[in-house]
Design a protein around this motif. Structure first.
Motif, PDB file in Angstrom:
ATOM      1  N   ALA A  20      29.113  22.619 -28.028  1.00 38.90           N
ATOM      2  CA  ALA A  20      29.234  21.516 -27.069  1.00 38.90           C
ATOM      3  C   ALA A  20      28.856  20.196 -27.735  1.00 38.90           C
ATOM      4  CB  ALA A  20      28.361  21.783 -25.845  1.00 38.90           C
ATOM      5  N   ARG A  21      27.771  20.196 -28.448  1.00 43.84           N
ATOM      6  CA  ARG A  21      27.336  18.961 -29.126  1.00 43.84           C
ATOM      7  C   ARG A  21      28.352  18.524 -30.173  1.00 43.84           C
ATOM      8  NH1 ARG A  21      21.241  21.255 -29.355  1.00 43.84           N
ATOM      9  NH2 ARG A  21      20.484  20.285 -27.427  1.00 43.84           N
ATOM     10  N   ARG A  22      28.895  19.460 -30.922  1.00 44.59           N
ATOM     11  CA  ARG A  22      29.844  19.127 -31.984  1.00 44.59           C
ATOM     12  C   ARG A  22      31.162  18.615 -31.396  1.00 44.59           C
ATOM     13  NH1 ARG A  22      31.775  16.502 -34.849  1.00 44.59           N
ATOM     14  NH2 ARG A  22      32.982  17.030 -36.673  1.00 44.59           N
ATOM     15  N   PHE A  23      31.670  19.264 -30.366  1.00 35.69           N
ATOM     16  CA  PHE A  23      32.914  18.809 -29.752  1.00 35.69           C
ATOM     17  C   PHE A  23      32.716  17.457 -29.060  1.00 35.69           C
ATOM     18  CE2 PHE A  23      34.557  22.871 -30.829  1.00 35.69           C
ATOM     19  CZ  PHE A  23      35.939  22.766 -30.786  1.00 35.69           C
ATOM     20  N   ALA A  24      31.525  17.197 -28.551  1.00 34.01           N
ATOM     21  CA  ALA A  24      31.227  15.886 -27.965  1.00 34.01           C
ATOM     22  C   ALA A  24      31.321  14.805 -29.034  1.00 34.01           C
ATOM     23  CB  ALA A  24      29.848  15.892 -27.314  1.00 34.01           C
ATOM     24  N   VAL A  25      30.746  15.056 -30.194  1.00 36.38           N
ATOM     25  CA  VAL A  25      30.823  14.106 -31.309  1.00 36.38           C
ATOM     26  C   VAL A  25      32.278  13.907 -31.732  1.00 36.38           C
ATOM     27  CG1 VAL A  25      30.231  13.783 -33.753  1.00 36.38           C
ATOM     28  CG2 VAL A  25      28.489  14.563 -32.158  1.00 36.38           C
ATOM     29  N   GLY A  26      33.066  14.973 -31.595  1.00 35.52           N
ATOM     30  CA  GLY A  26      34.486  14.900 -31.948  1.00 35.52           C
ATOM     31  C   GLY A  26      35.348  14.203 -30.909  1.00 35.52           C
ATOM     32  N   GLY A  27      34.732  13.732 -29.820  1.00 34.18           N
ATOM     33  CA  GLY A  27      35.471  12.955 -28.830  1.00 34.18           C
ATOM     34  C   GLY A  27      36.089  13.753 -27.692  1.00 34.18           C
ATOM     35  N   TYR A  28      35.697  14.993 -27.538  1.00 34.18           N
ATOM     36  CA  TYR A  28      36.228  15.815 -26.460  1.00 34.18           C
ATOM     37  C   TYR A  28      35.441  15.613 -25.178  1.00 34.18           C
ATOM     38  CZ  TYR A  28      39.133  18.708 -29.536  1.00 34.18           C
ATOM     39  OH  TYR A  28      40.089  19.158 -30.397  1.00 34.18           O
ATOM     40  N   ASN A  29      36.117  15.708 -24.049  1.00 37.76           N
ATOM     41  CA  ASN A  29      35.438  15.925 -22.780  1.00 37.76           C
ATOM     42  C   ASN A  29      35.156  17.420 -22.705  1.00 37.76           C
ATOM     43  OD1 ASN A  29      35.436  13.256 -21.915  1.00 37.76           O
ATOM     44  ND2 ASN A  29      37.500  13.447 -21.088  1.00 37.76           N
ATOM     45  N   LEU A  30      34.114  17.774 -21.959  1.00 38.07           N
ATOM     46  CA  LEU A  30      33.653  19.157 -22.010  1.00 38.07           C
ATOM     47  C   LEU A  30      33.517  19.793 -20.649  1.00 38.07           C
ATOM     48  CD1 LEU A  30      30.842  18.664 -24.646  1.00 38.07           C
ATOM     49  CD2 LEU A  30      33.102  19.615 -25.036  1.00 38.07           C
ATOM     50  N   ILE A  31      33.878  21.061 -20.591  1.00 38.51           N
ATOM     51  CA  ILE A  31      33.545  21.933 -19.481  1.00 38.51           C
ATOM     52  C   ILE A  31      32.571  22.937 -20.079  1.00 38.51           C
ATOM     53  CG2 ILE A  31      34.362  23.566 -17.755  1.00 38.51           C
ATOM     54  CD1 ILE A  31      37.196  22.238 -18.192  1.00 38.51           C
ATOM     55  N   ILE A  32      31.314  22.861 -19.645  1.00 38.67           N
ATOM     56  CA  ILE A  32      30.299  23.767 -20.175  1.00 38.67           C
ATOM     57  C   ILE A  32      29.964  24.802 -19.108  1.00 38.67           C
ATOM     58  CG2 ILE A  32      29.359  22.192 -21.904  1.00 38.67           C
ATOM     59  CD1 ILE A  32      27.119  21.478 -19.902  1.00 38.67           C
ATOM     60  N   THR A  33      29.856  26.050 -19.530  1.00 30.43           N
ATOM     61  CA  THR A  33      29.582  27.108 -18.581  1.00 30.43           C
ATOM     62  C   THR A  33      28.433  27.975 -19.067  1.00 30.43           C
ATOM     63  OG1 THR A  33      30.987  28.901 -19.422  1.00 30.43           O
ATOM     64  CG2 THR A  33      32.071  27.174 -18.120  1.00 30.43           C
ATOM     65  N   GLY A  34      27.809  28.632 -18.112  1.00 32.24           N
ATOM     66  CA  GLY A  34      26.719  29.553 -18.395  1.00 32.24           C
ATOM     67  C   GLY A  34      26.166  30.056 -17.079  1.00 32.24           C
ATOM     68  N   ARG A  35      25.200  30.944 -17.161  1.00 28.65           N
ATOM     69  CA  ARG A  35      24.616  31.511 -15.943  1.00 28.65           C
ATOM     70  C   ARG A  35      23.515  30.643 -15.356  1.00 28.65           C
ATOM     71  NH1 ARG A  35      23.216  37.343 -18.107  1.00 28.65           N
ATOM     72  NH2 ARG A  35      22.659  36.013 -19.833  1.00 28.65           N
ATOM     73  N   SER A  36      22.909  29.774 -16.164  1.00 30.19           N
ATOM     74  CA  SER A  36      21.777  28.966 -15.708  1.00 30.19           C
ATOM     75  C   SER A  36      22.214  27.544 -15.352  1.00 30.19           C
ATOM     76  CB  SER A  36      20.693  28.917 -16.783  1.00 30.19           C
ATOM     77  OG  SER A  36      19.700  27.984 -16.433  1.00 30.19           O
ATOM     78  N   ALA A  37      22.273  27.248 -14.067  1.00 28.46           N
ATOM     79  CA  ALA A  37      22.657  25.906 -13.616  1.00 28.46           C
ATOM     80  C   ALA A  37      21.676  24.865 -14.139  1.00 28.46           C
ATOM     81  CB  ALA A  37      22.734  25.868 -12.095  1.00 28.46           C
ATOM     82  N   ASP A  38      20.383  25.195 -14.173  1.00 27.76           N
ATOM     83  CA  ASP A  38      19.380  24.235 -14.637  1.00 27.76           C
ATOM     84  C   ASP A  38      19.600  23.865 -16.100  1.00 27.76           C
ATOM     85  OD1 ASP A  38      18.199  24.276 -12.129  1.00 27.76           O
ATOM     86  OD2 ASP A  38      16.639  25.711 -12.709  1.00 27.76           O
ATOM     87  N   LYS A  39      19.820  24.852 -16.942  1.00 30.37           N
ATOM     88  CA  LYS A  39      20.053  24.580 -18.371  1.00 30.37           C
ATOM     89  C   LYS A  39      21.347  23.793 -18.576  1.00 30.37           C
ATOM     90  CE  LYS A  39      17.513  28.543 -20.185  1.00 30.37           C
ATOM     91  NZ  LYS A  39      17.619  29.815 -20.940  1.00 30.37           N
ATOM     92  N   LEU A  40      22.364  24.111 -17.784  1.00 30.31           N
ATOM     93  CA  LEU A  40      23.622  23.365 -17.887  1.00 30.31           C
ATOM     94  C   LEU A  40      23.421  21.899 -17.526  1.00 30.31           C
ATOM     95  CD1 LEU A  40      26.155  25.904 -16.336  1.00 30.31           C
ATOM     96  CD2 LEU A  40      26.099  25.134 -18.722  1.00 30.31           C
ATOM     97  N   GLN A  41      22.616  21.629 -16.497  1.00 33.91           N
ATOM     98  CA  GLN A  41      22.381  20.244 -16.085  1.00 33.91           C
ATOM     99  C   GLN A  41      21.642  19.451 -17.157  1.00 33.91           C
ATOM    100  OE1 GLN A  41      23.882  18.687 -13.579  1.00 33.91           O
ATOM    101  NE2 GLN A  41      24.900  20.653 -13.286  1.00 33.91           N
ATOM    102  N   VAL A  42      20.710  20.090 -17.846  1.00 29.61           N
ATOM    103  CA  VAL A  42      19.989  19.422 -18.942  1.00 29.61           C
ATOM    104  C   VAL A  42      20.963  19.057 -20.056  1.00 29.61           C
ATOM    105  CG1 VAL A  42      18.248  19.733 -20.751  1.00 29.61           C
ATOM    106  CG2 VAL A  42      17.756  20.482 -18.405  1.00 29.61           C
ATOM    107  N   LEU A  43      21.805  20.002 -20.450  1.00 34.13           N
ATOM    108  CA  LEU A  43      22.789  19.736 -21.499  1.00 34.13           C
ATOM    109  C   LEU A  43      23.801  18.695 -21.042  1.00 34.13           C
ATOM    110  CD1 LEU A  43      23.965  20.307 -24.294  1.00 34.13           C
ATOM    111  CD2 LEU A  43      25.220  22.236 -23.275  1.00 34.13           C
ATOM    112  N   LYS A  44      24.234  18.785 -19.808  1.00 37.17           N
ATOM    113  CA  LYS A  44      25.188  17.811 -19.266  1.00 37.17           C
ATOM    114  C   LYS A  44      24.631  16.398 -19.369  1.00 37.17           C
ATOM    115  CE  LYS A  44      27.731  16.466 -15.183  1.00 37.17           C
ATOM    116  NZ  LYS A  44      28.013  16.593 -13.790  1.00 37.17           N
TER     117      LYS A  44
END
Length: 139
Positions: A20-44
């Motif tokens: 996610a971090r690398r694709f963000a640097v590469g200029g992509y918009n991201l759809i991030i998924t996982g089981r933990s909503a809290d962890k996703l919000q921190v990364l978002k």
């Protein structure tokens, strides 16, 4: 010009978070998924601070209906998906195989194999219809 979009499963830690971090640097918009909503919000929040548009979807790729519903809920602003990174996975048990726990094996197969197949089944048809897209499977 619209930015490309990458969908990354298992983005709450490890390789998925690094992708996610690398694709963000590469200029992509991201759809991030996982089981933990809290962890996703921190990364978002981290990624959006860098100017990236991020959609966080909390669900378990083992759950076929939840996977289907999550993919169906993706707004047009994040379509088409240009890159699918099937990264979600887990490992269970440290005992030798001949002492392995069948429940651990079932859980690993459900996540590491069936989860990958669920995501691929629900994301790739649009890629095929557009004759465009990439799938990266991490095992």
């Amino acid at each position: 010009m619209k930015r490309k979009t990458a969908l990354i499963t298992g983005a709450t830690s490890g390789i998925g978070m690094a992708c996610a971090r690398r694709f963000a640097v590469g200029g992509y918009n991201l759809i991030i998924t996982g089981r933990s909503a809290d962890k996703l919000q921190v990364l978002k929040a981290e990624l959006e601070a860098g100017g990236v548009e991020v959609l966080a979807l909390a669900f378990d790729v083992c759950n076929r209906e939840a996977t289907r519903d999550a993919v169906a809920s993706i707004p047009d602003a994040f379509k088409p998906i240009d890159v699918l990174i099937n990264n979600a996975g887990l490992a269970r048990g440290l005992e030798p195989e001949y002492e392995g726990d069948f429940q651990d094996w079932d859980e690993m197969i459900d996540t590491n194999i069936k989860g990958l197949l669920n995501m691929t089944r629900f994301v790739v048809p649009e890629m095929v219809s557009l004759n465009h897209g990439h799938v990266i499977n991490i095992g």
